[in-house]
Scaffold this active site. Structure first.
Site, PDB file in Angstrom:
ATOM      1  N   ILE A 134      61.433  50.559 111.019  1.00  0.00           N
ATOM      2  CA  ILE A 134      60.980  49.691 109.928  1.00  0.00           C
ATOM      3  C   ILE A 134      61.440  48.240 110.131  1.00  0.00           C
ATOM      4  O   ILE A 134      60.830  47.323 109.586  1.00  0.00           O
ATOM      5  CB  ILE A 134      61.425  50.269 108.562  1.00  0.00           C
ATOM      6  CG1 ILE A 134      60.531  49.733 107.436  1.00  0.00           C
ATOM      7  CG2 ILE A 134      62.898  49.989 108.291  1.00  0.00           C
ATOM      8  CD1 ILE A 134      60.632  50.511 106.145  1.00  0.00           C
ATOM      9  N   ASN A 167      72.678  52.697  99.281  1.00  0.00           N
ATOM     10  CA  ASN A 167      73.502  53.506  98.361  1.00  0.00           C
ATOM     11  C   ASN A 167      73.799  52.669  97.121  1.00  0.00           C
ATOM     12  O   ASN A 167      73.611  51.451  97.114  1.00  0.00           O
ATOM     13  CB  ASN A 167      74.781  53.997  99.048  1.00  0.00           C
ATOM     14  CG  ASN A 167      75.509  52.864  99.738  1.00  0.00           C
ATOM     15  OD1 ASN A 167      75.956  51.913  99.096  1.00  0.00           O
ATOM     16  ND2 ASN A 167      75.609  52.937 101.057  1.00  0.00           N
ATOM     17  N   GLY A 172      71.928  55.119 109.175  1.00  0.00           N
ATOM     18  CA  GLY A 172      70.499  55.330 109.006  1.00  0.00           C
ATOM     19  C   GLY A 172      69.710  54.037 108.909  1.00  0.00           C
ATOM     20  O   GLY A 172      70.007  53.043 109.587  1.00  0.00           O
ATOM     21  N   VAL A 173      68.703  54.050 108.070  1.00  0.00           N
ATOM     22  CA  VAL A 173      67.816  52.897 107.958  1.00  0.00           C
ATOM     23  C   VAL A 173      68.568  51.698 107.369  1.00  0.00           C
ATOM     24  O   VAL A 173      68.308  50.543 107.728  1.00  0.00           O
ATOM     25  CB  VAL A 173      66.536  53.283 107.179  1.00  0.00           C
ATOM     26  CG1 VAL A 173      66.783  53.481 105.711  1.00  0.00           C
ATOM     27  CG2 VAL A 173      65.435  52.284 107.404  1.00  0.00           C
ATOM     28  N   ASP A 174      69.516  51.957 106.496  1.00  0.00           N
ATOM     29  CA  ASP A 174      70.334  50.899 105.891  1.00  0.00           C
ATOM     30  C   ASP A 174      71.110  50.143 106.980  1.00  0.00           C
ATOM     31  O   ASP A 174      71.092  48.900 107.050  1.00  0.00           O
ATOM     32  CB  ASP A 174      71.304  51.573 104.896  1.00  0.00           C
ATOM     33  CG  ASP A 174      71.960  50.613 103.923  1.00  0.00           C
ATOM     34  OD1 ASP A 174      71.579  49.434 103.881  1.00  0.00           O
ATOM     35  OD2 ASP A 174      72.866  51.070 103.188  1.00  0.00           O
ATOM     36  N   GLY A 234      67.265  61.477 104.947  1.00  0.00           N
ATOM     37  CA  GLY A 234      68.261  61.507 106.022  1.00  0.00           C
ATOM     38  C   GLY A 234      69.587  62.011 105.488  1.00  0.00           C
ATOM     39  O   GLY A 234      69.729  63.177 105.090  1.00  0.00           O
ATOM     40  N   VAL A 235      70.558  61.105 105.429  1.00  0.00           N
ATOM     41  CA  VAL A 235      71.911  61.441 104.965  1.00  0.00           C
ATOM     42  C   VAL A 235      71.881  62.102 103.580  1.00  0.00           C
ATOM     43  O   VAL A 235      72.689  62.990 103.290  1.00  0.00           O
ATOM     44  CB  VAL A 235      72.763  60.152 104.899  1.00  0.00           C
ATOM     45  CG1 VAL A 235      74.123  60.415 104.290  1.00  0.00           C
ATOM     46  CG2 VAL A 235      72.931  59.552 106.287  1.00  0.00           C
ATOM     47  N   TYR A 236      70.951  61.723 102.732  1.00  0.00           N
ATOM     48  CA  TYR A 236      70.928  62.232 101.361  1.00  0.00           C
ATOM     49  C   TYR A 236      70.298  63.614 101.223  1.00  0.00           C
ATOM     50  O   TYR A 236      70.322  64.202 100.151  1.00  0.00           O
ATOM     51  CB  TYR A 236      70.264  61.227 100.417  1.00  0.00           C
ATOM     52  CG  TYR A 236      71.192  60.088  99.982  1.00  0.00           C
ATOM     53  CD1 TYR A 236      72.501  60.008 100.448  1.00  0.00           C
ATOM     54  CD2 TYR A 236      70.765  59.104  99.109  1.00  0.00           C
ATOM     55  CE1 TYR A 236      73.356  58.976 100.059  1.00  0.00           C
ATOM     56  CE2 TYR A 236      71.613  58.066  98.704  1.00  0.00           C
ATOM     57  CZ  TYR A 236      72.911  58.007  99.182  1.00  0.00           C
ATOM     58  OH  TYR A 236      73.754  56.995  98.783  1.00  0.00           O
TER      59      TYR A 236
HETATM   60  N1  AR6 Z   1      63.196  52.874 110.517  1.00  0.00           N
HETATM   61  C1  AR6 Z   1      62.544  53.789 109.746  1.00  0.00           C
HETATM   62  N2  AR6 Z   1      63.131  54.921 109.310  1.00  0.00           N
HETATM   63  C2  AR6 Z   1      64.404  55.160 109.683  1.00  0.00           C
HETATM   64  C3  AR6 Z   1      65.161  54.252 110.475  1.00  0.00           C
HETATM   65  C4  AR6 Z   1      64.500  53.066 110.884  1.00  0.00           C
HETATM   66  N3  AR6 Z   1      65.121  52.155 111.641  1.00  0.00           N
HETATM   67  N4  AR6 Z   1      66.415  54.778 110.651  1.00  0.00           N
HETATM   68  C5  AR6 Z   1      66.434  55.966 109.999  1.00  0.00           C
HETATM   69  N5  AR6 Z   1      65.229  56.198 109.430  1.00  0.00           N
HETATM   70  P1  AR6 Z   1      68.704  57.565 105.745  1.00  0.00           P
HETATM   71  P2  AR6 Z   1      68.919  58.295 102.898  1.00  0.00           P
HETATM   72  C6  AR6 Z   1      64.775  57.324 108.596  1.00  0.00           C
HETATM   73  O1  AR6 Z   1      69.789  58.496 106.124  1.00  0.00           O
HETATM   74  O2  AR6 Z   1      68.689  59.719 103.222  1.00  0.00           O
HETATM   75  C7  AR6 Z   1      72.801  55.337 104.458  1.00  0.00           C
HETATM   76  O3  AR6 Z   1      74.051  55.450 105.055  1.00  0.00           O
HETATM   77  C8  AR6 Z   1      65.501  58.634 108.694  1.00  0.00           C
HETATM   78  O4  AR6 Z   1      64.994  59.391 109.792  1.00  0.00           O
HETATM   79  O5  AR6 Z   1      68.643  56.221 106.378  1.00  0.00           O
HETATM   80  O6  AR6 Z   1      68.151  57.679 101.752  1.00  0.00           O
HETATM   81  C9  AR6 Z   1      72.832  54.527 103.162  1.00  0.00           C
HETATM   82  O7  AR6 Z   1      73.844  53.547 103.191  1.00  0.00           O
HETATM   83  C10 AR6 Z   1      65.137  59.264 107.371  1.00  0.00           C
HETATM   84  O8  AR6 Z   1      63.847  59.882 107.461  1.00  0.00           O
HETATM   85  O9  AR6 Z   1      68.663  57.283 104.128  1.00  0.00           O
HETATM   86  C11 AR6 Z   1      73.100  55.560 102.128  1.00  0.00           C
HETATM   87  O10 AR6 Z   1      74.485  55.804 101.987  1.00  0.00           O
HETATM   88  C12 AR6 Z   1      64.986  58.084 106.418  1.00  0.00           C
HETATM   89  O11 AR6 Z   1      64.973  56.918 107.256  1.00  0.00           O
HETATM   90  C13 AR6 Z   1      72.419  56.803 102.656  1.00  0.00           C
HETATM   91  O12 AR6 Z   1      72.361  56.635 104.074  1.00  0.00           O
HETATM   92  C14 AR6 Z   1      66.102  57.957 105.404  1.00  0.00           C
HETATM   93  O13 AR6 Z   1      67.337  58.328 106.011  1.00  0.00           O
HETATM   94  C15 AR6 Z   1      71.003  56.940 102.155  1.00  0.00           C
HETATM   95  O14 AR6 Z   1      70.473  58.143 102.627  1.00  0.00           O
END
Ligand code: AR6
Length: 178
Positions: A17, A30, A38-40, A127-129
């Protein structure tokens, strides 16, 4: 893959993204807006430290689950980043679906408030959640669909999915749209 809903095109893409060039992207943050993995982590790393400076200054109390706040795009090719907080999956009986829908809705409303013509979402909470992918996908696309039907939504909404498995789940739901 794309589907038209009135004046809006909903598109699915596989990718990172942080490479988007839409008016705004959504960050799955968060509630402390503390950054993370992750994406954050990817968005903060690519957009630069000014994003965290803005969130600390403008939103010192963070962002409740289901809400969203805006910053500019920093070093990214977008005007805005909408930081939203999806629910942590705890079995599904603690309002997770309502919170996830609210996260999508809050970002779509910010897109209207900031006059964005295009907006890119990741798969929030999957992802993490730990939100089960198929359930998250149903909720995400159904909330986008109902928002677009009832509002002057952005003309282009992209779901930017990190791998083929996530893309496949989204494609199966989007294919079922008329
Ligand atoms: N581009 C698009 N999607 C992505 C990318 C990227 N660069 N990187 C990961 N994903 P997550 P959550 C996808 O864990 O579950 C963080 O630590 C990934 O495959 O990023 O909402 C925050 O600080 C998954 O499908 O977010 C919070 O503490 C999706 O993004 C916590 O994680 C979401 O995964 C939030 O958890």
């Amino acid at each position: 893959m794309k589907r038209r809903l009135g004046n809006c095109i909903v598109e699915l893409a596989i990718g990172d993204i942080t490479a988007e060039q839409t008016d705004a992207i959504v960050n799955a943050a968060n509630s402390e807006l503390a950054g993370g993995g992750g994406v954050d982590g990817a968005i903060h790393a690519a957009a630069g430290p000014t994003i965290m400076q803005q969130t600390r200054k403008q939103y010192p109390d963070g962002c409740p689950t289901g809400s969203a706040v805006a910053t500019n795009g920093g070093l990214l090719n977008v005007k805005y980043i909408f930081h939203t907080v999806g629910p942590i999956w705890r079995g599904g009986r603690l309002g997770e679906e309502a919170d996830l829908r609210s996260a999508y809705r809050s970002c779509l409303q910010l897109a209207i408030d900031f006059q964005c013509e295009s907006l890119s979402f990741p798969a929030i909470s999957t992802g993490v959640y730990g939100y089960p992918l198929d359930l998250a996908t149903e909720a995400a696309l159904s909330e986008i669909q109902s928002f677009v039907k009832n509002n002057e939504a952005p003309q282009r909404i992209r779901c930017v999915l990190f791998n083929e498995g996530i893309y496949g789940a989204y494609a199966r739901v989007l294919e079922s749209w008329e």
